[in-house]
Design a protein around this motif. Structure first.
Motif, mmCIF file in Angstrom:
data_model
loop_
_atom_site.group_PDB
_atom_site.id
_atom_site.type_symbol
_atom_site.label_atom_id
_atom_site.label_comp_id
_atom_site.label_asym_id
_atom_site.label_seq_id
_atom_site.Cartn_x
_atom_site.Cartn_y
_atom_site.Cartn_z
ATOM 1 N N LEU A 153 -0.423 7.622 -4.510
ATOM 2 C CA LEU A 153 -1.632 8.065 -5.222
ATOM 3 C C LEU A 153 -2.373 9.131 -4.426
ATOM 4 O O LEU A 153 -2.848 10.121 -4.977
ATOM 5 N N SER B 119 -5.332 5.018 -13.325
ATOM 6 C CA SER B 119 -5.250 6.297 -12.620
ATOM 7 C C SER B 119 -5.734 6.184 -11.181
ATOM 8 O O SER B 119 -5.443 7.004 -10.345
ATOM 9 N N ARG B 120 -6.511 5.165 -10.896
ATOM 10 C CA ARG B 120 -7.015 4.996 -9.538
ATOM 11 C C ARG B 120 -6.750 3.556 -9.111
ATOM 12 O O ARG B 120 -6.933 2.640 -9.887
ATOM 13 N N GLU B 121 -6.326 3.361 -7.881
ATOM 14 C CA GLU B 121 -6.003 2.011 -7.447
ATOM 15 C C GLU B 121 -7.213 1.107 -7.570
ATOM 16 O O GLU B 121 -8.305 1.442 -7.132
ATOM 17 N N GLY B 122 -6.957 -0.031 -8.198
ATOM 18 C CA GLY B 122 -8.017 -1.005 -8.312
ATOM 19 C C GLY B 122 -9.042 -0.653 -9.375
ATOM 20 O O GLY B 122 -9.999 -1.355 -9.600
ATOM 21 N N SER C 195 -0.492 3.232 -2.777
ATOM 22 C CA SER C 195 -1.722 3.968 -2.442
ATOM 23 C C SER C 195 -1.382 5.318 -1.844
ATOM 24 O O SER C 195 -2.023 6.330 -2.120
ATOM 25 N N HIS D 6 0.803 -1.238 0.000
ATOM 26 C CA HIS D 6 0.000 0.000 0.000
ATOM 27 C C HIS D 6 0.829 1.278 0.000
ATOM 28 O O HIS D 6 0.313 2.348 0.281
#
Lengths: 412, 310
Positions: A246, A406-409, A243, A240
């Protein structure tokens, strides 16, 4: 972006097992393969043996214009023509021991030669065209016409073999012109070797097995930097840390750019260290010349850029797929495959389309360029490979940016 | 400050978070209590803009984190359940890296790095690599990395999992200080009832992806205001004894524990006499009996029929 680059490099440098893999292992393999397979290469003899067909279409006729000259002049020029004998000189040149070490010539007719070239039996066809002697002498002695050239047909443009064959012909032509001028004026120019072909092999240096494997292992192991970059990105994702990056709102291109540049620097340093180690430990290459390092630096910069970009592409796939599969498959299989087709384990020029595929791998393209450079080829031989590597890098990085989520997951 | 509206997240047809609606006022400390797998981490991921909900919305200061995540990310400090650090780097290198990622530089970065490392009590060992730290120390650096940019809202996902009691106490006290003295709004998820009770003004209880109760500690305990809990510890086999207890008209629920069972009874049921007689008649040795007022654990038990740490 420097923050990301510095972080990635620190993490890499502090990973001792990884350092051992990318630096220790290739040095070990260079030593093992270089010395164990030294016999195959014949110690310091050539790493390559170009198979060539010779098609001799020349009828050895002299220029018609000689008959129109005053008798004394005609006799003198006929003597000069006999001495120059361009077709004979070329045959003599091909029988020179140094040339025969790298070029095995079989005389064939035009059809046989064409067939042999298509089937891969020969790498090149050398053709003495019709009226070769007549045209050459007409140009040299009477200053008429455009002369004639030995024609060279290659199975595969851009390979090491093509380069060697091209340089042989070039060397012959240069020497022949010099010798012809000398013969015409009744003696060799001061300081020049009068025997045809005596110097032509100076156009390229032989490659020793140690040098071959130093290049082969270096270009192979630098690919692992790309795989490791992606593996470490997977760990960032798993833990993470990614994350957190991000959440800080940094653009994804900055994260990928960090991977690109850190991979670029790390693989570049790795390559140079490996070449330096090969030079110091095994006395490989003309390592004490500025020329060697300038060309090597140029190819290294291009190859490591492609490797850095490849690392960012595998990273993008890894982050997108949320598994380490891409990095594992790359390090576990693709590197070995690329090393094989690129010629890292042994020369693959005789293996059908394999060398053609190999030239489109970063390691294969770079290996050809490194070997050509270490053999003394001119910089014009390096530029296509350098451009190809930069192009590959740009394609890899563009694909990485497009694939990166562009976004996790989630998707872009 | 924060409100979620009917948040739903499904994975391959399975609903992990089901219509979760919650809110936080500025300066509040709010707990999200639930067992493992309740959907807390998924909810946190959606709130912090890392995961897109299947439906619903999250707004911070009225801005949707779904449609405009970049606008609110710097307001958030997220402490994930995992140790989200580079183990090969030192504590200081980690904190500085995240500071730079958040745009801090120069003197401000230096000052904030020193400040958060002091706050988590690691100034003396800041130059040691994280992979040489104990679990508790790693957790503290994990928190420090989320505080560097002075977030308005600190979201903590089980920040004390797997650490020793001293480290846990240190971390809880630190969070309390951040909330009470620095006015930081805190959303704290845990399956440790006592942590949430100690830290939070309000609590949401979550199970199977849904919010099943919410309110202050007192409001939640009020759910069991007409009940009391009898904790009975026994030696040896006592399954039949507790089975019989479960059939007693005044016993509402029996939950077996390691050494015995918890009996939820009506307040003032006066059941102890019957319990001792029944134990005597069945040859069960009662080693301890304790009558308690309900805890949040009991509230959860009452609501779900399961214990928080099942």
């Amino acid at each position: 972006m420097w923050t990301f680059i510095k972080k990635d490099m620190l993490i890499y440098i502090r990973d001792r097992s990884e350092l051992l893999l990318i630096l220790g292992m290739p040095i070990l393999l260079i030593a093992i393969l270089g010395f164990a397979l030294g016999g195959v290469f014949g110690g310091n003899t050539e790493a390559v043996d170009v198979q060539a067909a010779l098609v001799d279409l020349d009828d050895r006729s002299l220029p018609d214009g000689l008959e129109e000259l005053p008798e004394a002049q005609e006799a003198a020029l006929r003597d000069a023509a006999e001495e120059i004998d361009p077709a004979g000189a070329f045959h003599t040149f091909l029988e020179n021991d140094d040339v025969r070490d790298v070029l095995t010539v079989t005389e064939m007719d035009a059809d046989e030669a064409e067939e042999a070239l298509q089937s891969g039996e020969v790498d090149a066809v050398l053709t003495l065209p019709e009226a070769f002697t007549e045209n050459v002498l007409e140009h040299l002695l009477l200053d008429e016409g455009d002369g004639a050239a030995v024609e060279l047909t290659l199975r595969e443009e851009g390979s090491v073999y093509a380069g060697i064959a091209g340089d042989l012909i070039h060397g012959f032509t240069e020497r022949f012109t010099l010798e012809a001028a000398a013969a015409q004026e009744g003696g060799a120019p001061p300081g020049e070797e009068p025997e045809l072909g005596g110097q032509v092999t100076a156009a390229f240096e032989p490659v020793s097995s140690i040098e071959y494997y130093a290049v082969g292992m270096a270009v192979m192991f630098c690919l692992y930097v790309a795989g490791t970059t992606a593996s470490k990105a997977h760990v960032e994702k798993q833990q993470h840390v990614y994350s957190r990056i991000l959440l800080a709102g940094r653009p994804s291109v900055m994260y990928l750019g960090g991977k690109l540049v850190s991979g670029w620097i790390l693989s570049g340093v790795q390559l140079l260290l490996l070449f330096a180690a090969a030079a110091v430990l095994f006395q490989a290459f003309d390592a004490w010349t500025v020329r060697f390092w300038l060309g090597t630096l140029l190819v290294t910069a291009a190859l490591s850029f492609a490797v850095g970009a490849l690392g960012s592409l595998i990273t993008a796939i890894t982050i997108r797929s949320q598994t380490e599969t891409a990095a594992t498959v790359f390090a576990g299989g693709i590197v070995t495959l690329a090393a094989f087709v690129g010629g890292s384990f042994f020369a693959v020029d005789q293996m059908g389309i394999v060398p053609l595929i190999g030239q489109w791998t970063p390691n294969g393209a770079a290996m050809t360029a490194y070997l050509q450079w270490s053999q003394g080829f001119s910089v014009s031989y390096l530029l296509p490979a350098v451009c190809k590597l930069i192009g590959m890098g740009l394609v890899f990085f563009t694909a990485a940016v497009l694939l990166f989520p562009s976004r996790e997951g989630g998707s872009r | 400050m924060l409100e979620t509206e009917q948040l739903v997240r499904t994975f391959k047809g399975k609903t992990a978070v089901d219509e979760v609606t919650l809110y936080l006022e500025k300066g509040e400390s709010v707990g999200l209590l639930g067992p493992n797998g309740a959907g807390k981490s998924t909810t946190i991921s959606m709130i912090s803009s890392l995961m897109k909900p299947t439906s619903g919305d999250v707004r911070i200061h009225g801005i949707s984190t779904i449609s405009e995540p970049q606008k609110i990310r710097k307001v958030l400090g997220v402490v994930p359940q995992e140790i989200a650090l580079y183990e090969e780097l030192t504590a200081e290198e980690n904190v500085r890296f995240f500071g730079k990622v958040y745009g801090l530089k120069g003197e401000a970065l230096k000052q904030k790095t020193a400040e958060v490392l002091a706050l988590v009590g690691l100034t003396e060992r800041k130059d040691e690599r994280v992979d040489t730290y104990s679990g508790g120390m790693k957790r503290r650096v994990n928190i420090a990395a989320a505080l560097l940019h002075e977030p308005e809202l600190l979201i903590m996902d089980e920040p004390t999992v797997g650490i020793d009691p001293q480290s846990r106490s240190y971390i809880l006290e630190m969070i309390r200080t951040l909330n009470r003295e620095k006015g930081m709004t805190v959303l704290y998820t845990s399956h440790y009832m006592e942590e949430v009770e100690r830290l939070c003004d309000r609590i949401y209880i979550m199970d199977n992806g849904r919010i099943i109760a919410s309110g202050t500690k007192e409001e939640l305990k009020q759910i069991l205001s007409d009940e009391e809990t009898i904790v009975v510890e026994t030696a040896g086999e006592a399954a039949a004894f507790f089975e019989e207890a479960g059939r007693h008209e005044k016993v509402r629920q029996v939950v077996l524990t390691e050494n015995g069972a918890k009996l939820m009874t009506a307040k003032g049921a006066r059941l102890l006499g019957w319990l001792f007689q029944e134990a005597e008649s069945r040859g069960v040795t009662v080693t301890n009996v304790n009558v308690q007022t309900p805890t949040l654990e009991d509230v959860f038990l009452h609501l779900t029929g399961r214990r928080l740490r099942d």
